[in-house]
Design a protein around this motif. Structure first.
Motif, PDB file in Angstrom:
ATOM      1  N   ASP A  91       1.535   7.611  -1.253  1.00 40.18           N
ATOM      2  CA  ASP A  91       0.459   7.799  -2.190  1.00 40.18           C
ATOM      3  C   ASP A  91       0.970   7.621  -3.622  1.00 40.18           C
ATOM      4  O   ASP A  91       0.432   8.129  -4.568  1.00 40.18           O
ATOM      5  CB  ASP A  91      -0.224   9.162  -2.005  1.00 40.18           C
ATOM      6  N   ARG A  92       2.061   6.899  -3.734  1.00 38.13           N
ATOM      7  CA  ARG A  92       2.547   6.589  -5.073  1.00 38.13           C
ATOM      8  C   ARG A  92       1.833   5.346  -5.588  1.00 38.13           C
ATOM      9  O   ARG A  92       1.471   4.478  -4.789  1.00 38.13           O
ATOM     10  CB  ARG A  92       4.051   6.311  -5.031  1.00 38.13           C
ATOM     11  N   PRO A  93       1.601   5.278  -6.870  1.00 34.74           N
ATOM     12  CA  PRO A  93       0.866   4.127  -7.395  1.00 34.74           C
ATOM     13  C   PRO A  93       1.715   2.862  -7.441  1.00 34.74           C
ATOM     14  O   PRO A  93       1.755   2.160  -8.430  1.00 34.74           O
ATOM     15  CB  PRO A  93       0.447   4.589  -8.796  1.00 34.74           C
TER      16      PRO A  93
ATOM     17  N   LEU B 163     -11.692   0.328   2.279  1.00 32.68           N
ATOM     18  CA  LEU B 163     -12.146   1.645   2.730  1.00 32.68           C
ATOM     19  C   LEU B 163     -10.988   2.497   3.241  1.00 32.68           C
ATOM     20  O   LEU B 163     -10.844   3.659   2.863  1.00 32.68           O
ATOM     21  CB  LEU B 163     -13.216   1.483   3.813  1.00 32.68           C
TER      22      LEU B 163
ATOM     23  N   MET C  68      -8.937   3.696   0.420  1.00 32.34           N
ATOM     24  CA  MET C  68      -9.565   4.809  -0.299  1.00 32.34           C
ATOM     25  C   MET C  68      -9.348   6.113   0.453  1.00 32.34           C
ATOM     26  O   MET C  68      -9.047   7.150  -0.136  1.00 32.34           O
ATOM     27  CB  MET C  68     -11.086   4.590  -0.362  1.00 32.34           C
TER      28      MET C  68
ATOM     29  N   ASP D 116      -5.620   7.061   0.167  1.00 31.43           N
ATOM     30  CA  ASP D 116      -4.976   6.978  -1.142  1.00 31.43           C
ATOM     31  C   ASP D 116      -3.848   5.950  -1.149  1.00 31.43           C
ATOM     32  O   ASP D 116      -2.761   6.214  -1.644  1.00 31.43           O
ATOM     33  CB  ASP D 116      -4.397   8.342  -1.528  1.00 31.43           C
TER      34      ASP D 116
ATOM     35  N   ILE E 155      -2.895   2.370  -2.378  1.00 30.42           N
ATOM     36  CA  ILE E 155      -3.365   1.310  -3.275  1.00 30.42           C
ATOM     37  C   ILE E 155      -3.077  -0.083  -2.724  1.00 30.42           C
ATOM     38  O   ILE E 155      -3.833  -1.022  -2.967  1.00 30.42           O
ATOM     39  CB  ILE E 155      -2.743   1.475  -4.694  1.00 30.42           C
TER      40      ILE E 155
ATOM     41  N   ILE F  47      -5.967  -1.216  -0.731  1.00 32.31           N
ATOM     42  CA  ILE F  47      -7.139  -1.464  -1.593  1.00 32.31           C
ATOM     43  C   ILE F  47      -6.992  -2.802  -2.302  1.00 32.31           C
ATOM     44  O   ILE F  47      -7.920  -3.618  -2.344  1.00 32.31           O
ATOM     45  CB  ILE F  47      -7.303  -0.330  -2.638  1.00 32.31           C
TER      46      ILE F  47
END
Lengths: 239, 247
Positions: A7-9, A177, A180, A183, A185, A188
């Protein structure tokens, strides 16, 4: 597939490589859903538009109904269908086809209405029946405007297919989806960017196709002659 | 048909409208939906209208305006929402979960139609008319405010309408990222397998979108009463090309 692994960007490039087969399968699904919707949309629109072109009274009710359909947000339209057709391809396709109708019908009628009257007169003078006139004179001359509609309908459909992820289909929307929900990215971005790339590519391909099937309009495009005022002849009804 | 009866009964309950427990009810959901949508469009218009006027008037940066218009058409709204959702959660943006993600996505979606229509409208003003105005000694500012903006008004309003209808439609998706609005009923209906919520929500969302469209049609007529004359009607007809992607 393990989506909840970060969940790291940051973008996990390895995930893309590890899941390339799944990404490819969804990419194909996306294309299939889009092509099917536009093809069925054309099958429905062409006869309706020809009828509306010949019987003008039919144009306003036709575009009003398809206009209302077009205004309904996609998620709502899918929601209307779900209790009856369930989480099936039909639900997705009925909705997607519904959105192509207004665009296609309007452009087909506008294209036909834009055929110069003297060309029509000449064809009649040469003894063309109304069927011959339609398929050998009017439709070919209307093709550039019709193709503009096909392009808009296709690009719109590519975007809307992503929403069908919420009803269990989705093509590349599946990754948006699930990204999202977890979490993540990378998923996505894969879903969004590939769907954008698909829209732009398909649009380009359709431009190419149009040039190939209407060689006579090429010089016109080159000379930048003003486009025929097709829209104005179909009356004041606007978007 | 049983389902439709159940939906009808759902609509007839007072708690459906006024809310009960954690459910705030339809009235609050409509308010959330519309205030979010209108604020996103208003902010976009505030920022983008001057840019569109500038590009249309000076003919500079035309390429940028065209590109943003095309790009906006091809970008999936669901994808934008996914990206804004991720960014807002990664940045730990305060506020209700999903609020800023939805707001930012809607704001971004509203930009292309407003920009394109403003720029095209201003650019489309007859060059001879502008030449005449310049010859009469009007300043550039006067040409813009007294000539170009009034003449481009129908197209500019059409752009804002297009943006608003798309934004109202897309706000439905906000419920997917845990925000409220009317999409809540559809997403909850989906999650719980509750067809009454699903259908009720779909009816509400569809009605809201249609009402928005119709309201703007009225507004456009008020904004441009000259459109009723025969000559202008041709201009109005040419706007039918301004159809945006559905959301």
């Amino acid at each position: 597939m393990n989506l909840a692994q970060a969940d790291r960007p940051t973008i996990k490039w390895s995930w893309i490589g590890d899941n390339s087969d799944k990404i490819f399968a969804r990419f194909i699904e996306h294309i299939e859903l889009t092509v099917l919707a536009v093809a069925i949309g054309l099958l429905i629109s062409v006869p309706l538009a020809i009828y509306a072109y010949r019987h003008r009274w039919f144009y306003t009710p036709l575009t009003s109904v398809t206009g209302i359909l077009y205004t309904i947000p996609s998620l709502a339209l899918f929601a209307f269908l779900l209790p009856y057709t369930g989480l099936t391809v039909q639900t997705a396709e009925i909705g997607l086809v519904g959105y192509t109708l207004l665009i296609l019908i309007r452009n087909i009628v506008a294209g036909l209405a834009g055929v110069p009257p003297d060309v029509r007169e000449a064809a009649r003078g040469m003894g063309f029946s109304s069927g011959q006139m339609l398929w050998r004179v009017e439709m070919p001359l209307a093709l550039p405007v019709i193709m503009a509609g096909v392009r808009l309908a296709t690009v719109t459909t590519v975007g809307l297919v992503t929403v069908t992820a919420l009803i269990g289909k989705g093509g590349l929307g599946f990754f948006i989806l699930s990204g999202m929900r977890t979490d993540f990215i990378t998923a996505i971005l894969v879903g969004s960017i590939l769907s954008l790339v698909l829209a732009v590519t398909v649009d380009g391909l359709l431009v190419y196709l149009e040039r190939r099937i209407t060689p006579w309009s090429r010089s016109r495009a080159g000379q930048r002659r003003p486009a025929p005022k097709t829209q104005s002849s179909i009356g004041p009804r606007v978007a | 048909m049983d389902q439709l009866t159940a939906v009808w009964e759902w609509f007839m309950m007072e708690s459906t409208w006024r809310g009960s427990g954690i459910d705030p009810g339809i009235l609050v959901r409509v308010y959330e939906h519309m205030s979010m949508s209108l604020q996103a469009v208003a902010l976009a218009a505030l920022l983008v209208l001057p840019i569109g006027l500038y590009i249309g008037h000076t003919r500079r940066w035309e390429f940028a305006a065209i590109s943003i218009g095309n790009f906006g058409r091809a970008l999936p709204s669901f994808g934008i929402l996914g990206i804004t959702f991720f960014i807002t959660t990664a940045l730990d943006v305060p506020g209700i979960l999903g609020f800023w993600a939805t707001f930012t996505a809607l704001f971004l979606l509203a930009i292309p139609p407003i920009l394109t229509n403003t720029y095209v409208g201003i650019k489309g003003v007859d060059a001879d008319t502008i030449e005449a105005a310049r010859g009469m000694g009007m300043t550039e500012r006067e040409i813009l405010t007294r000539l170009e903006i009034p003449l481009a008004a129908p197209l500019i309003v059409a752009g804002i309408r297009l943006a608003t209808v798309q934004v109202v439609a897309t706000a439905t998706l906000g419920a997917v990222v845990a925000w409220g609005g009317l999409g809540r009923y559809i997403v909850d209906g989906l999650a719980r397998g509750n067809d009454v919520l699903l259908l009720g929500g779909a009816i509400l969302v569809a009605l809201l979108a249609i009402v928005t469209e119709v309201a703007f049609g009225v507004l456009e007529r008020i904004a441009a009463p000259r459109l009723t004359s025969q000559k202008k009607r041709v201009v109005a007809g040419s706007r039918s090309g301004q159809l945006g992607p559905a959301a």
